[in-house]
Design an enzyme around this catalytic site. Structure first.
Site, PDB file in Angstrom:
ATOM      1  N   CYS A  64      38.265  39.857  38.720  1.00 26.61           N
ATOM      2  CA  CYS A  64      38.366  40.876  37.640  1.00 26.61           C
ATOM      3  C   CYS A  64      37.597  42.203  38.422  1.00 26.61           C
ATOM      4  CB  CYS A  64      37.496  40.352  36.496  1.00 26.61           C
ATOM      5  SG  CYS A  64      38.096  39.121  35.224  1.00 26.61           S
TER       6      CYS A  64
ATOM      7  N   HIS B 138      41.868  37.806  32.917  1.00 26.75           N
ATOM      8  CA  HIS B 138      41.171  36.452  33.296  1.00 26.75           C
ATOM      9  C   HIS B 138      41.404  35.206  32.723  1.00 26.75           C
ATOM     10  CE1 HIS B 138      37.873  34.488  35.155  1.00 26.75           C
ATOM     11  NE2 HIS B 138      37.941  33.530  34.236  1.00 26.75           N
TER      12      HIS B 138
ATOM     13  N   GLY C 236      40.940  22.936  46.074  1.00 22.80           N
ATOM     14  CA  GLY C 236      40.239  23.713  46.881  1.00 22.80           C
ATOM     15  C   GLY C 236      40.200  25.086  46.187  1.00 22.80           C
TER      16      GLY C 236
ATOM     17  N   HIS D 105      45.328  32.697  40.621  1.00 27.73           N
ATOM     18  CA  HIS D 105      46.117  33.354  41.447  1.00 27.73           C
ATOM     19  C   HIS D 105      47.017  32.701  42.253  1.00 27.73           C
ATOM     20  CE1 HIS D 105      42.501  31.598  43.145  1.00 27.73           C
ATOM     21  NE2 HIS D 105      42.977  31.511  44.186  1.00 27.73           N
TER      22      HIS D 105
ATOM     23  N   HIS E 106      39.709  32.439  38.828  1.00 29.53           N
ATOM     24  CA  HIS E 106      40.620  33.696  38.391  1.00 29.53           C
ATOM     25  C   HIS E 106      42.047  33.243  38.759  1.00 29.53           C
ATOM     26  CE1 HIS E 106      41.515  37.828  36.820  1.00 29.53           C
ATOM     27  NE2 HIS E 106      42.639  37.450  37.072  1.00 29.53           N
TER      28      HIS E 106
ATOM     29  N   CYS F 291      33.394  37.649  37.832  1.00 25.78           N
ATOM     30  CA  CYS F 291      34.511  37.225  38.602  1.00 25.78           C
ATOM     31  C   CYS F 291      34.872  38.104  39.502  1.00 25.78           C
ATOM     32  CB  CYS F 291      35.567  37.118  37.493  1.00 25.78           C
ATOM     33  SG  CYS F 291      37.233  36.719  38.218  1.00 25.78           S
TER      34      CYS F 291
ATOM     35  N   HIS G 195      49.219  32.276  45.829  1.00 30.76           N
ATOM     36  CA  HIS G 195      49.070  32.718  47.177  1.00 30.76           C
ATOM     37  C   HIS G 195      50.596  32.694  47.381  1.00 30.76           C
ATOM     38  CE1 HIS G 195      45.014  31.476  48.413  1.00 30.76           C
ATOM     39  NE2 HIS G 195      45.240  30.592  47.203  1.00 30.76           N
TER      40      HIS G 195
ATOM     41  N   ASN H 231      46.208  26.945  43.640  1.00 23.63           N
ATOM     42  CA  ASN H 231      45.194  25.908  43.686  1.00 23.63           C
ATOM     43  C   ASN H 231      44.695  25.886  42.350  1.00 23.63           C
ATOM     44  OD1 ASN H 231      45.696  25.239  46.421  1.00 23.63           O
ATOM     45  ND2 ASN H 231      44.424  26.979  47.000  1.00 23.63           N
TER      46      ASN H 231
ATOM     47  N   ASP I  67      45.313  39.148  50.923  1.00 20.91           N
ATOM     48  CA  ASP I  67      44.233  38.212  51.155  1.00 20.91           C
ATOM     49  C   ASP I  67      43.313  38.741  52.118  1.00 20.91           C
ATOM     50  OD1 ASP I  67      43.591  34.994  50.236  1.00 20.91           O
ATOM     51  OD2 ASP I  67      42.559  35.821  51.924  1.00 20.91           O
TER      52      ASP I  67
END
Ligand code: 5GP
Ligand code: ZN
Length: 113
Positions: free
Chosen positions: A7, A46, A92, A99, A97, A4, A101, A86, A30
């Site tokens: 991770c 995770h 998309g 997250h 894992h 991952c 944005h 997402n 990012d």
């Protein structure tokens, strides 16, 4: 979790530009920013996506604290920002894992669909 990407970022195997960190949460820039401010906020543990968080885990309140700190650190708390997660193929999601944005630093287009 093995294989991952995020991770590996948590474990330091893959470098990242850290913005904020607690015992359970990490925020980093990012690699392919879509706005002047584009930060990823993740639980260190995770979870595949937002639906995978167990009911008894309060990680979302820790993520909320991190969102506020990151917005402050990046200077967008007053000007405004957007938080997106997402979930799954149609949305998309490319890294499995969880997250969030955080986008900011300009007037963001809306609707973004
Ligand atoms: P998703 O498309 O899953 O919602 O978002 C994954 C995000 O991870 C993308 O915005 C992508 O640019 C970012 N990303 C992919 N690989 C890396 C990496 O190795 N380092 C960092 N910092 N971001 C990455
Ligand atoms: Zn992971």
């Amino acid at each position: 979790m093995e294989d991952c990407l995020f991770c590996k970022i948590v474990g330091g195997e893959i470098p990242s530009q850290k913005v904020y960190e607690t015992q359970r949460v990490l925020a980093f820039k990012d690699i392919n920013p879509q706005a002047p401010v584009h930060i990823l906020i993740i639980p260190k543990e995770h979870y595949k996506d937002i639906l995978s968080i167990p009911r008894e885990d309060d990680i979302l309140s820790e993520i909320k604290e991190a969102i506020e700190k990151v917005a402050e650190i990046c200077g967008v708390k007053e000007s405004g920002f957007r938080v997106v997660t997402n979930c799954g193929e149609n949305a998309g999601q490319s890294v499995a894992h969880l997250h969030f944005h955080l986008f900011g630093g300009k007037v963001l287009a809306w609707p973004a669909l």
